[in-house]
Structure formats: C-alpha cells, structure tokens
Design a protein around this motif. Structure first.
Motif, PDB file in Angstrom:
ATOM      1  N   LEU A  26       0.904  -1.252   0.099  1.00 20.69           N
ATOM      2  CA  LEU A  26       0.124  -0.046   0.059  1.00 20.69           C
ATOM      3  C   LEU A  26       0.974   1.129   0.063  1.00 20.69           C
ATOM      4  N   ASN A  27       0.491   2.104  -0.881  1.00 21.65           N
ATOM      5  CA  ASN A  27       1.320   3.260  -0.978  1.00 21.65           C
ATOM      6  C   ASN A  27       0.988   4.224   0.378  1.00 21.65           C
ATOM      7  N   PHE A  28       2.116   4.697   0.975  1.00 22.54           N
ATOM      8  CA  PHE A  28       2.125   5.658   2.068  1.00 22.54           C
ATOM      9  C   PHE A  28       1.007   6.940   1.924  1.00 22.54           C
ATOM     10  N   ASP A  29       0.887   7.635   0.653  1.00 22.37           N
ATOM     11  CA  ASP A  29      -0.232   8.546   0.515  1.00 22.37           C
ATOM     12  C   ASP A  29      -1.160   7.692   0.006  1.00 22.37           C
ATOM     13  N   GLN A  30      -2.373   8.077   0.676  1.00 23.75           N
ATOM     14  CA  GLN A  30      -3.701   7.424   0.299  1.00 23.75           C
ATOM     15  C   GLN A  30      -4.628   8.530  -0.087  1.00 23.75           C
ATOM     16  N   PRO A 110       1.417  16.483  -9.102  1.00 21.08           N
ATOM     17  CA  PRO A 110       1.565  16.354  -7.799  1.00 21.08           C
ATOM     18  C   PRO A 110       0.357  16.359  -7.046  1.00 21.08           C
ATOM     19  N   VAL A 111       0.446  15.595  -5.930  1.00 17.93           N
ATOM     20  CA  VAL A 111      -0.818  15.293  -4.994  1.00 17.93           C
ATOM     21  C   VAL A 111      -0.784  16.612  -4.306  1.00 17.93           C
ATOM     22  N   ARG A 112      -1.957  17.302  -4.408  1.00 18.10           N
ATOM     23  CA  ARG A 112      -2.171  18.645  -3.682  1.00 18.10           C
ATOM     24  C   ARG A 112      -2.174  18.476  -2.434  1.00 18.10           C
ATOM     25  N   GLU A 113      -3.007  17.384  -1.935  1.00 19.95           N
ATOM     26  CA  GLU A 113      -3.030  17.137  -0.383  1.00 19.95           C
ATOM     27  C   GLU A 113      -2.857  15.758   0.066  1.00 19.95           C
TER      28      GLU A 113
END
Length: 136
Positions: A26-30, A110-113
């Motif tokens: 699982l990726n750390f960023d969900q 990029p992931v905004r949040e």
C-alpha cells in the motif's frame, strides 16, 4: 536505489501480499484510496529488460490487480505508472482515480493534499486488497 527486500514481509505494516509474479504494498499516500505499488519478483531495472516471454504474464497480472482494486474501491478510473526515475527497479503505481479527487482530469502528480491514513484505515484497505488479490 532499489526496493529493500524487507518491505516485502508480513512485519511491514504496508505490505499487502504477494502473487505468483509480484509483491504488492500500500502506498504511504492514500489521497487516492487504494493506491498501491506492484513490484515484480523478478528484479529488473525496467520493462524492456524483461525476457520477452515474461512481459505478457506480468502485464496481465498488473491489469488483473488493477481491475480488482478499481472494483473494490469503486474508482471511476485506474491510472498505471511505471517511471523508474527515482527507484531503478521495475514497479507500477496502481492509482485508483475518483471524479471528486483534487486532481481529476489531470495526472495524479503532484498530489495537492497528501493523506496518510490512520492505522485502522490502512489495515482496512490492506484487507480489502488482500481479499480481491486472492481472486487472481
């Protein structure tokens, strides 16, 4: 940089499991619920370095796992990325996309949040993915 083999063990709280050909974490960023990383067991730097006969079965597994994650998490689309710019070991980012995500209509980066899940959310997502990966 390569993936440390220790991340593919049950004592890693982000480890989902393994299939015949790959490991799944699982990726750390969900920010995209269900986002996972698939790493082939056959350690190679990139797709073109795989033996010709290995490409088809591996790509089928990537697609099957993506399909199951998309269904389980009721995603609107699945994004697949294999970049190799930072980690020089073949792997795919399996990224469920949702029409209400902040980057809808654009690439996932990029992931905004960025969002780190709670322990309970992480465990729930891992169990959900384990259940569907067992179907492969």
């Amino acid at each position: 940089m390569k993936f440390e083999q220790t991340i593919f063990r049950d004592d890693n709280p982000w480890f989902i499991g393994e299939t015949r050909l790959s490991y799944l974490i699982l990726n750390f960023d969900q920010s995209y619920l269900g986002r996972s990383i698939l790493v082939p067991k056959n350690e190679t730097p990139d797709l073109e370095s795989l033996e010709e006969g290995a490409v088809g079965p591996l790509m089928l597994e990537v697609a099957q796992i993506g399909r199951h994650i998309k269904t389980e998490f009721k995603a609107d689309r699945m994004n697949y990325a294999s970049l190799g710019n930072v980690v020089a070991q073949l792997h795919w980012h399996l990224i469920p996309r949702y029409e209400d995500d902040l980057n809808w209509g654009a690439p996932p980066w990029p992931v905004r949040e960025p969002r780190t899940p709670s322990d309970a959310e992480r465990q729930s997502s891992i169990q959900r993915i384990r259940r569907v990966v067992a179907l492969i």
